[in-house]
Scaffold this active site. Structure first.
Site, PDB file in Angstrom:
ATOM      1  N   ALA A  75      61.913  -8.308 -78.666  1.00 45.60           N
ATOM      2  CA  ALA A  75      60.458  -8.405 -78.540  1.00 45.60           C
ATOM      3  C   ALA A  75      59.898  -7.314 -77.641  1.00 45.60           C
ATOM      4  O   ALA A  75      58.785  -6.836 -77.860  1.00 45.60           O
ATOM      5  CB  ALA A  75      60.069  -9.777 -78.014  1.00 45.60           C
ATOM      6  N   THR A  76      60.638  -6.897 -76.650  1.00 48.47           N
ATOM      7  CA  THR A  76      60.141  -5.827 -75.778  1.00 48.47           C
ATOM      8  C   THR A  76      59.859  -4.575 -76.601  1.00 48.47           C
ATOM      9  O   THR A  76      58.784  -3.977 -76.504  1.00 48.47           O
ATOM     10  CB  THR A  76      61.180  -5.505 -74.682  1.00 48.47           C
ATOM     11  OG1 THR A  76      61.387  -6.690 -73.904  1.00 48.47           O
ATOM     12  CG2 THR A  76      60.703  -4.388 -73.780  1.00 48.47           C
ATOM     13  N   ASN A 155      55.315 -17.721 -71.874  1.00 48.32           N
ATOM     14  CA  ASN A 155      56.711 -17.967 -71.516  1.00 48.32           C
ATOM     15  C   ASN A 155      56.882 -18.782 -70.239  1.00 48.32           C
ATOM     16  O   ASN A 155      57.912 -19.390 -70.038  1.00 48.32           O
ATOM     17  CB  ASN A 155      57.463 -16.636 -71.398  1.00 48.32           C
ATOM     18  CG  ASN A 155      56.673 -15.587 -70.668  1.00 48.32           C
ATOM     19  OD1 ASN A 155      55.573 -15.220 -71.092  1.00 48.32           O
ATOM     20  ND2 ASN A 155      57.199 -15.109 -69.571  1.00 48.32           N
ATOM     21  N   GLN A 183      57.752 -16.675 -77.834  1.00 51.20           N
ATOM     22  CA  GLN A 183      58.089 -18.046 -77.443  1.00 51.20           C
ATOM     23  C   GLN A 183      57.662 -19.068 -78.493  1.00 51.20           C
ATOM     24  O   GLN A 183      58.107 -20.214 -78.454  1.00 51.20           O
ATOM     25  CB  GLN A 183      57.438 -18.395 -76.095  1.00 51.20           C
ATOM     26  CG  GLN A 183      57.939 -17.562 -74.920  1.00 51.20           C
ATOM     27  CD  GLN A 183      59.350 -17.917 -74.502  1.00 51.20           C
ATOM     28  OE1 GLN A 183      59.912 -18.953 -74.889  1.00 51.20           O
ATOM     29  NE2 GLN A 183      59.957 -17.047 -73.703  1.00 51.20           N
ATOM     30  N   SER A 203      61.534 -12.462 -81.300  1.00 51.13           N
ATOM     31  CA  SER A 203      62.881 -12.112 -80.873  1.00 51.13           C
ATOM     32  C   SER A 203      63.879 -13.203 -81.246  1.00 51.13           C
ATOM     33  O   SER A 203      63.579 -14.391 -81.151  1.00 51.13           O
ATOM     34  CB  SER A 203      62.863 -11.935 -79.347  1.00 51.13           C
ATOM     35  OG  SER A 203      64.057 -11.365 -78.900  1.00 51.13           O
ATOM     36  N   ALA A 204      65.078 -12.792 -81.658  1.00 52.32           N
ATOM     37  CA  ALA A 204      66.071 -13.770 -82.123  1.00 52.32           C
ATOM     38  C   ALA A 204      66.629 -14.644 -80.998  1.00 52.32           C
ATOM     39  O   ALA A 204      66.887 -15.826 -81.199  1.00 52.32           O
ATOM     40  CB  ALA A 204      67.226 -13.042 -82.826  1.00 52.32           C
ATOM     41  N   HIS A 205      66.778 -14.052 -79.803  1.00 51.51           N
ATOM     42  CA  HIS A 205      67.516 -14.806 -78.779  1.00 51.51           C
ATOM     43  C   HIS A 205      66.711 -15.921 -78.131  1.00 51.51           C
ATOM     44  O   HIS A 205      67.237 -16.652 -77.288  1.00 51.51           O
ATOM     45  CB  HIS A 205      68.119 -13.866 -77.722  1.00 51.51           C
ATOM     46  CG  HIS A 205      67.159 -13.327 -76.710  1.00 51.51           C
ATOM     47  ND1 HIS A 205      67.005 -13.902 -75.471  1.00 51.51           N
ATOM     48  CD2 HIS A 205      66.317 -12.273 -76.747  1.00 51.51           C
ATOM     49  CE1 HIS A 205      66.112 -13.191 -74.773  1.00 51.51           C
ATOM     50  NE2 HIS A 205      65.676 -12.208 -75.529  1.00 51.51           N
ATOM     51  N   THR A 244      70.220   3.099 -86.945  1.00 45.26           N
ATOM     52  CA  THR A 244      71.083   2.303 -87.808  1.00 45.26           C
ATOM     53  C   THR A 244      70.858   0.822 -87.558  1.00 45.26           C
ATOM     54  O   THR A 244      70.778   0.389 -86.413  1.00 45.26           O
ATOM     55  CB  THR A 244      72.562   2.656 -87.530  1.00 45.26           C
ATOM     56  OG1 THR A 244      72.749   4.025 -87.864  1.00 45.26           O
ATOM     57  CG2 THR A 244      73.510   1.801 -88.353  1.00 45.26           C
ATOM     58  N   CYS A 330      59.864 -15.423 -52.432  1.00 43.06           N
ATOM     59  CA  CYS A 330      59.358 -15.255 -51.079  1.00 43.06           C
ATOM     60  C   CYS A 330      58.747 -13.869 -50.924  1.00 43.06           C
ATOM     61  O   CYS A 330      59.375 -12.864 -51.225  1.00 43.06           O
ATOM     62  CB  CYS A 330      60.490 -15.422 -50.096  1.00 43.06           C
ATOM     63  SG  CYS A 330      59.980 -15.177 -48.424  1.00 43.06           S
TER      64      CYS A 330
END
Ligand SMILES: Cc1ncc(COP(=O)(O)O)c(C=O)c1O
Ligand code: FES
Lengths: 406, 138
Positions: A75-76, A155, A183, A203-205, A244, A330
């Site tokens: 996705a990036t 997300n 998402q 995105s697949a993951h 490829t 923090c």
């Protein structure tokens, strides 16, 4: 069934591959290893067939034509290709892009890049529930506007933006509409035609497929959209993305889409029921707040702030057994708390107290029960140690104290 | 990031959590950090006026695990020391004892600041001038 630890509740970060996806992929590493661009032998043809089939599976999930799918590394890359590609392709029409403050960094930082190139970007604020204001969106459109880039589901908080209303406004003004669907796709019904989407990254993951593969949907009809390639080379993917093809990854992506499509309805119900139970259990605690709109959101996401305890300290109480993430960081360690939560107008104190839960296909009721118990116990224990909790209980207004800022 | 066993032990079984009566003349209170920064530490000492020895120390901390462990350790070290001896506690001693990774060094600085703030509170209450404290880098 015995509960196996650790429990994974960070499915917005990534999901495990479904074993059915892995099975589909395996032959494409070994005996079917061909290059999909090899036109003159059977190894190439086999690979090409597999890619074509996967393209159909992916397209079907979002109601697209297979020709409208450009495979990318994730996705990036798809976010970059969409925004930079439109900016270059439509330069003669204008240079203005509208996005919003709660987008993923892949969109925000790409927009920053566009500004450096001389483009103009409007970052719409969001309301306290995380939704953009449609009137403000429409008001932001100028005769130089070429693209609206608003994400589908967030997300961190899971909030779903009013996609159909946004696309109507875009259409009305002849502006292209890009959405980061990373998402949402595979989790909720997404239909590029019914939703009026011109470009979409996913995105697949995040949907039980492998890492390192994703897609950009690019509309081909009414209007026909084009993007300028951001990677030069062999002219793969109709010239929009050279390189490829990641055949095993793409095969896995296709299978992942097919499974999501078949199981979405039942799975969505199962997850939202489980998520609601998790939320109800944790909201038994005093001073716990759900972040983001609770109606318009993804079924598997919950973001909750436990006031007067710090998120990172909180996670340490159970992170051996439960994996999730926190919006806290923090500031003394020169990290900022979540910019998404801050964009909702949450005070830094609440942003520092937040946990994000991302449920998934392999989450069970037993895991939810365990999580409610473990987190509740840790919150109570840390509050006993929290000077802020003590002050709150004594009725001291924390804003009346002069804190020593670093 | 893997934390040391000592750190995890202080986080899981913190020593000296609690509150001393801050209205008492022989109790010094230090409150450092800020909620917006994600860390607030309150450290208190009770001094035996006859001997000048710190007879009790308590803390409460809002912050990460390293901040909690640093303050727990600090209270352990304070007990039995004279006020002057307590001033020699250095944040790097805490870093070493808990094996804090670099990004967590400031959590130990916070604990040192809290000790000094508590001592100064005690000094001022008892008619002694506050000590000039050098600013450590957070
Ligand atoms: C909304 C959103 N966009 C983009 C990305 C990046 O996706 P990828 O890891 O496929 O590049 C993520 C994942 O972190 C995301 O949640
Ligand atoms: S107090 Fe800031 S990271 Fe520990």
């Amino acid at each position: 069934m015995e509960l196996k630890l650790p429990i994974y509740l960070d499915n917005n970060a990534t999901t495990p591959c479904d074993p059915r996806v892995v099975d589909a992929m395996l032959p494409y590493f070994t005996e079917k290893f061909g290059n999909a661009a090899s036109r003159n032998h059977s190894f190439g043809w086999t690979a090409e067939e597999a890619v074509d089939y996967a393209r159909e599976q992916v397209a079907k999930l979002i109601g697209a034509d297979p020709k409208e799918i450009i495979f990318t590394s994730g996705a990036t890359e798809a976010d970059n290709l969409a925004i930079k590609g439109v900016f270059e392709m439509y330069a003669s029409r204008g240079n203005h892009i509208i996005t919003c403050t709660t987008e993923h960094k892949a969109v925000l930082d790409t927009c920053k890049h566009i500004e450096k190139l001389g483009g103009q970007v409007t970052y719409l604020p969001v309301a306290a529930d995380g939704l953009i204001d449609l009137n403000e969106l429409e008001k932001a459109i100028t005769d130089k506007t070429i693209l609206i880039a608003i994400m589908y589901g967030n997300n961190e908080i899971g909030v779903i933006q009013p996609i159909r209303e946004i696309s109507k406004i875009a259409r009305k003004h002849g502006v292209l509409f890009f959405t980061d669907g990373t998402q949402a796709v595979g989790k909720v019904p997404v239909d590029v035609n019914a939703d009026g989407i011109d470009l979409m990254a996913f995105s697949a993951h995040k949907m039980y497929g492998p890492k390192g593969v994703g897609a950009l949907y690019v509309r081909r009809k009414s209007p026909r959209v084009k993007v300028t390639a951001q990677m030069d080379g062999g002219g793969h993917e109709r010239g929009m993305r050279s390189g490829t093809m990641n055949v095993p990854g793409i095969v896995g992506f296709g299978k992942a889409c097919e499974i999501c499509m078949n199981e979405m309805e039942a799975e969505g119900q199962r997850l939202s029921k489980m998520r609601d139970r998790l939320e109800a259990g944790l909201m038994q605690l005093e001073e716990a707040y759900v972040n983001g709109n609770r109606e318009h959101r993804l079924p598997h996401v919950a973001n909750i702030s436990f006031k007067y305890v710090e998120g990172e300290g909180l996670m340490m109480g159970f992170n051996k057994n439960i994996a999730l993430s926190s919006g806290s960081a923090c500031t003394s360690a020169s990290l900022e708390p979540s910019y998404v939560l801050k964009a909702l107008g949450l005070g830094d104190d609440l942003a520092h107290s937040s946990l994000r839960f991302g449920l998934g296909r392999f989450t069970t009721d037993e895991q939810i029960d365990y999580t409610i118990k473990a987190i509740s116990e840790t919150v109570l224990k840390l509050r006993e140690m929290s000077p802020l909790w003590e002050m709150f209980k004594e009725g001291i207004d924390l804003n009346s104290i002069e804190w020593a800022h670093h | 990031m893997a934390y040391s066993e000592k750190l995890i032990d202080h986080y899981t079984h913190p020593k000296n959590v609690g509150t001393l009566d801050k209205s008492k003349n022989n109790v010094g209170t230090g409150l450092v950090g800020a909620p917006e920064c994600g860390d607030v530490m309150r450290l208190q000492i009770e001094v035996d006026e006859a001997t000048g020895v710190i007879s009790d120390a308590k803390f409460k901390t809002f912050g990460c695990g390293s901040a909690i462990a640093s303050s727990s350790l600090a209270t352990e070290w304070l007990k039995g020391k004279t006020v002057d001896q307590a001033l020699t506690i250095d944040n790097m001693d805490i870093v070493e004892e808990l094996n804090l990774p670099p990004v967590k060094i400031h959590c130990s600085v916070l604990a040192e600041d809290a000790i000094k703030a508590a001592i100064n509170d005690y000094r001022v209450k008892n008619g002694m001038p506050a000590l000039e404290l050098e600013e450590k880098k957070h």
